[in-house]
Write an enzyme that holds these catalytic residues in place. Structure first.
Site, short mmCIF file in Angstrom:
data_model
loop_
_atom_site.label_atom_id
_atom_site.label_comp_id
_atom_site.label_asym_id
_atom_site.label_seq_id
_atom_site.Cartn_x
_atom_site.Cartn_y
_atom_site.Cartn_z
CG ASP A 97 -68.51 -33.34 33.68
OD1 ASP A 97 -69.18 -33.75 33.58
OD2 ASP A 97 -67.30 -32.93 33.12
CE LYS A 141 -67.26 -33.80 29.30
NZ LYS A 141 -66.91 -33.65 30.84
P1 NAP Z 1 -58.05 -32.95 29.80
O1 NAP Z 1 -58.81 -31.88 29.87
O2 NAP Z 1 -57.45 -33.36 28.84
O3 NAP Z 1 -56.57 -32.50 31.13
C1 NAP Z 1 -56.19 -33.93 31.27
C2 NAP Z 1 -55.22 -33.58 32.80
O4 NAP Z 1 -54.54 -34.84 33.55
C3 NAP Z 1 -53.96 -32.36 32.91
O5 NAP Z 1 -53.94 -31.72 33.88
C4 NAP Z 1 -53.00 -33.10 32.44
O6 NAP Z 1 -51.61 -32.92 33.17
C5 NAP Z 1 -53.27 -34.11 33.34
N1 NAP Z 1 -52.08 -35.34 33.26
C6 NAP Z 1 -52.63 -36.84 31.85
N2 NAP Z 1 -51.68 -36.80 31.71
C7 NAP Z 1 -50.93 -37.33 32.92
C8 NAP Z 1 -49.92 -38.16 33.56
N3 NAP Z 1 -49.39 -39.43 32.84
N4 NAP Z 1 -49.71 -37.56 35.29
C9 NAP Z 1 -49.83 -36.01 35.03
N5 NAP Z 1 -51.22 -35.74 35.29
C10 NAP Z 1 -51.20 -35.84 33.46
O7 NAP Z 1 -58.98 -33.90 30.30
P2 NAP Z 1 -60.23 -33.86 31.30
O8 NAP Z 1 -61.22 -33.66 30.46
O9 NAP Z 1 -60.10 -32.82 32.41
O10 NAP Z 1 -60.40 -35.52 32.15
C11 NAP Z 1 -60.02 -35.37 32.79
C12 NAP Z 1 -60.31 -36.86 33.28
O11 NAP Z 1 -61.51 -37.04 34.14
C13 NAP Z 1 -60.17 -38.39 32.18
O12 NAP Z 1 -59.30 -39.17 32.89
C14 NAP Z 1 -61.56 -38.02 31.92
O13 NAP Z 1 -62.15 -39.34 31.17
C15 NAP Z 1 -62.21 -37.67 33.31
N6 NAP Z 1 -63.87 -37.77 33.30
C16 NAP Z 1 -64.68 -38.21 34.26
C17 NAP Z 1 -65.43 -37.76 34.18
C18 NAP Z 1 -66.98 -39.01 34.81
O14 NAP Z 1 -67.84 -38.43 34.84
N7 NAP Z 1 -66.74 -39.82 35.63
C19 NAP Z 1 -66.52 -36.73 33.71
C20 NAP Z 1 -65.40 -35.69 33.09
C21 NAP Z 1 -64.13 -36.41 33.34
P3 NAP Z 1 -50.37 -31.02 32.30
O15 NAP Z 1 -51.53 -29.83 32.22
O16 NAP Z 1 -49.09 -31.67 33.03
O17 NAP Z 1 -51.45 -32.00 31.24
#
Ligand code: NAP
Length: 280
Positions: free
Chosen positions: A107, A70
Site C-alpha cells: 500500500d 490485513k
Molecule cells: P480503518 O482501519 O477502518 O480506519 C478508518 C479510519 O477512518 C480511522 O482513522 C477512523 O477514525 C477514520 N474515520 C472513519 N470515518 C470517519 C469520519 N467520518 N470522520 C473522520 N474520520 C473517520 O480503514 P483503513 O483500512 O485504514 O482504510 C481507510 C481508507 O483507505 C478507506 O477509504 C480505504 O478504502 C482506503 N484504502 C485505499 C487503498 C487504495 O489502494 N487506494 C488502499 C488501502 C486503503 P477513528 O479512529 O476515530 O475511528
C-alpha cells in the site's frame, strides 16, 4: 481464458464483490505475456486462517488481502517483510520454495508511486498532514518518512490513536500527532486523507485553513470521480487533489512484480479503469 495449468492467485476480503483486483491483474498478465488465473474470494473473519492455509496447500501462488483481513494476514504468515512489519498489516502473500509463507505490504509504495511518479508530487522538505490512524494510515507512515519530509503530522478523529501511531514511528523521522480540532493555523503542503470518511460521502472535520494555494490533497478512497475530500480540497483552494484509484493500481503492480518478477505497465490500466468506473 486461463488454461488449467495457469498459476493461481486471488484477492480475499469480506465483502469482496466490488474488488477490481481480478480485472487489474488480468490486464497486467496480458500486458506482460503471463498466464495467470486470478479469482475473488469472500471469506468471513472466522474462516480466514483456514482459507489461507488451504489455498497455499492446494498450490495457490499468491493472495492479495483486503479489508478486514490485513492484520490477521500479518499475524498468520511465517515471516513479514520489513515494510509489512512496520505497517502491522499484510496485503500480499506468497509461499517461498522452502514452504515459508511471506507477507508484504504494497500500500505504501502504491501511494508513493501514484503521488510522486504519476502526479509529480515531491515529498522531500514538505509539511505533510496524514489524516486517519487505521490500517491504511499505519502502512503509509514509514514510506512517507523515508521521503524526508520536514514534518509528518498525524491527525485522527480519535486523537489517542494518532498519538499511539506517532509514538510507534518516533524513531523513524519527524512525526507528531495532533487532534483534528487542534490543527489551528498550521498549513500543510500535502494533505492525505487515510480515513474511510469518503466511503460515506463525508469529510473529516478539518479546518480549511490547513490548505493553501500550493497544497496537494490526496484521498486514499476513490469513486466515480472526485470524493467528498478532493472536493473539499479544491473548494478551499488547493493546487490539486487526487483520489486513490492510482494507488490501487500501483499497489497491485507492486504485488504482481513480487509474484511474477516483472513490473507491469500501469498507465493504460489506470486510464481504462477510470473510464470503466465512470461508465457505471
Ligand atoms: P480503518 O482501519 O477502518 O480506519 C478508518 C479510519 O477512518 C480511522 O482513522 C477512523 O477514525 C477514520 N474515520 C472513519 N470515518 C470517519 C469520519 N467520518 N470522520 C473522520 N474520520 C473517520 O480503514 P483503513 O483500512 O485504514 O482504510 C481507510 C481508507 O483507505 C478507506 O477509504 C480505504 O478504502 C482506503 N484504502 C485505499 C487503498 C487504495 O489502494 N487506494 C488502499 C488501502 C486503503 P477513528 O479512529 O476515530 O475511528
Amino acid at each position: 481464458m486461463a488454461s488449467q495449468s495457469a498459476d493461481r492467485y486471488a484477492v480475499v476480503g469480506h465483502p469482496i464483490s466490488h474488488s477490481r483486483s481480478p480485472w487489474i491483474h488480468h490486464e497486467f498478465a496480458k500486458a506482460t505475456g503471463q498466464t495467470i488465473e486470478y479469482g475473488r474470494v469472500d471469506v468471513a473473519v472466522a474462516d480466514f486462517s483456514r482459507f489461507v492455509g488451504d489455498f497455499f496447500r492446494e498450490g495457490g501462488r499468491g493472495l492479495n488481502v483486503t479489508l478486514p483481513h490485513k492484520e490477521a494476514a500479518a499475524a498468520f504468515v511465517d515471516t513479514l517483510t520489513p515494510r509489512a512489519a512496520a505497517a502491522g498489516a499484510a496485503n500480499t502473500l506468497w509461499q517461498q520454495s522452502d514452504g515459508v509463507l511471506v507477507g508484504d505490504n504494497t500500500d505504501g509504495v502504491g501511494l508513493l508511486t501514484d503521488l510522486m511518479k504519476n502526479h509529480g508530487v515531491s515529498l522531500a522538505n514538505r509539511h505533510i498532514l496524514l489524516i486517519g490512524a487505521g490500517g491504511a494510515a499505519r502502512g503509509c507512515i514509514a514510506p512517507l518518512l523515508d521521503q524526508q519530509p520536514i514534518s509528518l503530522t498525524i491527525a485522527n478523529r480519535t486523537a489517542d490513536r494518532a498519538h499511539s501511531l506517532a509514538a510507534l514511528f518516533a524513531g523513524k523521522g519527524p512525526v507528531r500527532a495532533r487532534s483534528l480540532s487542534d490543527l489551528g493555523g498550521t498549513v500543510f503542503d500535502i494533505v492525505i486523507n487515510a480515513t474511510s470518511a469518503s466511503l460515506s460521502g463525508e469529510t473529516p472535520a478539518l479546518a480549511p485553513q490547513v490548505i493553501h494555494r500550493d497544497t496537494v490533497g490526496y484521498d486514499l478512497a476513490y469513486g466515480k470521480g472526485d470524493t467528498a475530500f478532493t472536493i473539499f480540497c479544491k473548494v478551499h483552494g488547493a493546487k490539486a487533489a487526487y483520489t486513490g484509484l492510482g494507488m490501487l493500481v500501483e499497489q497491485a503492480a507492486e504485488a504482481f512484480y513480487l509474484w511474477r518478477g516483472v513490473k507491469p505497465p500501469t498507465e493504460a490500466v489506470l486510464r481504462e479503469l477510470q473510464a470503466m468506473i465512470r461508465a457505471i
